[in-house]
Design an enzyme around this catalytic site. Structure first.
Site, PDB file in Angstrom:
ATOM      1  N   GLY A  24       0.834  -1.206   0.054  1.00  0.00           N
ATOM      2  CA  GLY A  24      -0.030   0.172   0.014  1.00  0.00           C
ATOM      3  C   GLY A  24       0.881   1.308   0.069  1.00  0.00           C
ATOM      4  CG  ASN A  25      -0.056   4.823  -1.604  1.00  0.00           C
ATOM      5  OD1 ASN A  25      -0.724   5.384  -0.982  1.00  0.00           O
ATOM      6  ND2 ASN A  25      -0.434   4.173  -2.831  1.00  0.00           N
TER       7      ASN A  25
END
Ligand code: CTP
Length: 403
Positions: free
Chosen positions: A212-213
């Protein structure tokens, strides 16, 4: 949420028996989320007290040009009051006040404030049947509508005099509903449909892990709120985010991965007028998602990554009537990289953030943006709160929709 939420409403009360209804009117505006100030004619205080109206509006009531009781009298600035308002409503508007408004008479604070107001002015008359029917009243109403003011007609029923007919002040709920409907119809994005992507995407590695980020979704959610407040019907397609939104014009669609977001965007793209892609979409995803949790081993672990689909670029390919807006988060050679994205993705303009700018980046409450147009003209903005940045972006969108 009401279109009046956060709006500054200036209520002008003149001296008619219907003034007693303004207590309820103030309550209705407050319930709609508006901020209310009241200016009343001195004679109207006989019908409703300033104490009632100041208690309900949570603001001092203004009725004279200066505060007489003070040792050092303080000037009540009608110009400031007039300019403060987003909306001015005169209710009840008596025959006397209507005639004075028509002729620029300015012998009380309400009238001086009216002459200083630059905002839309609504007026809701209330008087006895014969006065309402009189040609001079009809002429006043016609003249005021010619000035561009908005007439909220009196209704029919039993009047304070005992006569039955037209002249009753419209009911407070109906006045507020009238102003809400009228304000909505004048919003610059009324009738437009806007698609907004927001947040990160999660690309599964196995049933418990993902890539993810740090995107929080804040910028996209603020854009959705601001667009809806300007009257747009919004489709907000968001990756996993803790942000909340509750607005009758926003439809929220939750997705997880870049693939999910791609399909959700294409499901709606044909029907929208504007698409703004502010999501931080993963550029790569694992080539294979393990069915079972990957167990720890002593050896190193290799995960093969393959590119995700570029959603924005695919919308650029499909583009027909839509205005297409992208974001670019860069760390170096910012403007050149952003210009390359405008061309590659067939954008109308791009919103550039540089991670070198202090106020910009993921999960922050502020942002510093540069807008680059498809003709490569550049507009730089100061560091602002994300709600204000959203307003700036929508101002550019509105300008482009109306040329
Ligand atoms: N974008 C998208 N789909 C992707 C990747 C990016 O729709 N798979 C969109 C983003 O929402 C943003 C724009 O493309 O509006 C630019 O994203 P950015 O990450 O800055 O650029 P990339 O095209 O991914 O290029 P790079 O990572 O090399 O800078």
């Amino acid at each position: 949420m009401s279109v009046l939420s956060g709006k500054k409403v200036l209520l002008g009360v003149s001296a008619g028996i219907a003034a007693y209804k303004t207590a309820h009117l103030v309550r209705q505006f407050i319930k709609a989320g508006a901020e209310v100030q009241v200016v009343q004619t001195p004679a109207s205080k006989e019908f409703i007290t300033p104490l009632t109206l100041s208690t309900l509006s949570k603001n001092p009531v203004h009725s004279t040009f200066y505060h007489e009781e003070d040792e050092n009298a303080v000037w009540n600035n009608h110009v400031d009051l007039g300019l403060w308002a987003d909306i001015m409503l005169i209710a009840p508007a008596t025959a006397n006040t209507l005639a004075k408004m028509t002729n620029g008479v300015c012998d009380n604070l309400l009238l001086a404030t009216y002459l200083s107001a630059k905002c839309p002015v609504y007026f809701a008359p209330a008087m006895d049947l014969d006065m309402y029917q009189h040609p001079s009243t009809k002429t006043s109403i016609q003249k005021l509508t010619e000035f561009g003011h908005i007439f909220i007609p009196a209704t029919s029923g039993e009047l304070a005099s005992g006569l039955v007919g037209e002249g009753r002040l419209a009911e407070p709920e109906d006045i507020v509903a009238f102003i809400e409907k009228d304000s909505l119809s004048k919003l610059p994005l009324k009738g437009k449909k806007v698609l907004i992507t927001a947040g990160p995407t999660y690309e599964a590695i196995d049933p418990v892990r993902f890539i993810g980020n740090h995107s929080s979704g804040k910028m996209g959610f603020e854009l959705a709120k601001a667009a809806a407040n300007l009257g747009a019907e919004v489709i907000l397609i968001t990756g996993p985010s803790y942000q909340q939104i509750s607005h009758s014009l926003v439809k929220r669609i939750d997705v997880i991965s870049a693939d999910d977001m791609y399909h959700a965007c294409h499901d709606h793209y044909k029907t929208v007028d504007v698409a703004v892609c502010s999501a931080a979409v993963a550029d790569y995803k694992p080539a294979h998602v393990a069915d079972q949790k990957i167990k720890k081993k002593d050896a190193s672990l290799q995960i093969e990554l393959v590119p995700t689909k570029d959603i924005l670029a695919s919308l650029g390919v499909e583009k027909k009537h839509q205005l297409l807006v992208g974001f670019a988060l860069e760390t170096d050679n910012e403007e050149e990289n952003a210009k390359g994205k405008i061309e590659r993705k067939n954008l109308d303009f791009i919103v550039l953030n540089s991670l070198r700018d202090k106020g910009a980046g993921f999960a922050k409450d502020t942002n510093k943006i540069t807008i680059i147009d498809k003709d490569f003209s550049i507009q730089k903005f100061d560091t602002k709160s994300k709600p204000d940045v959203a307003k700036d972006i929508l101002t550019v969108i509105i300008q482009k929709l109306h040329v």
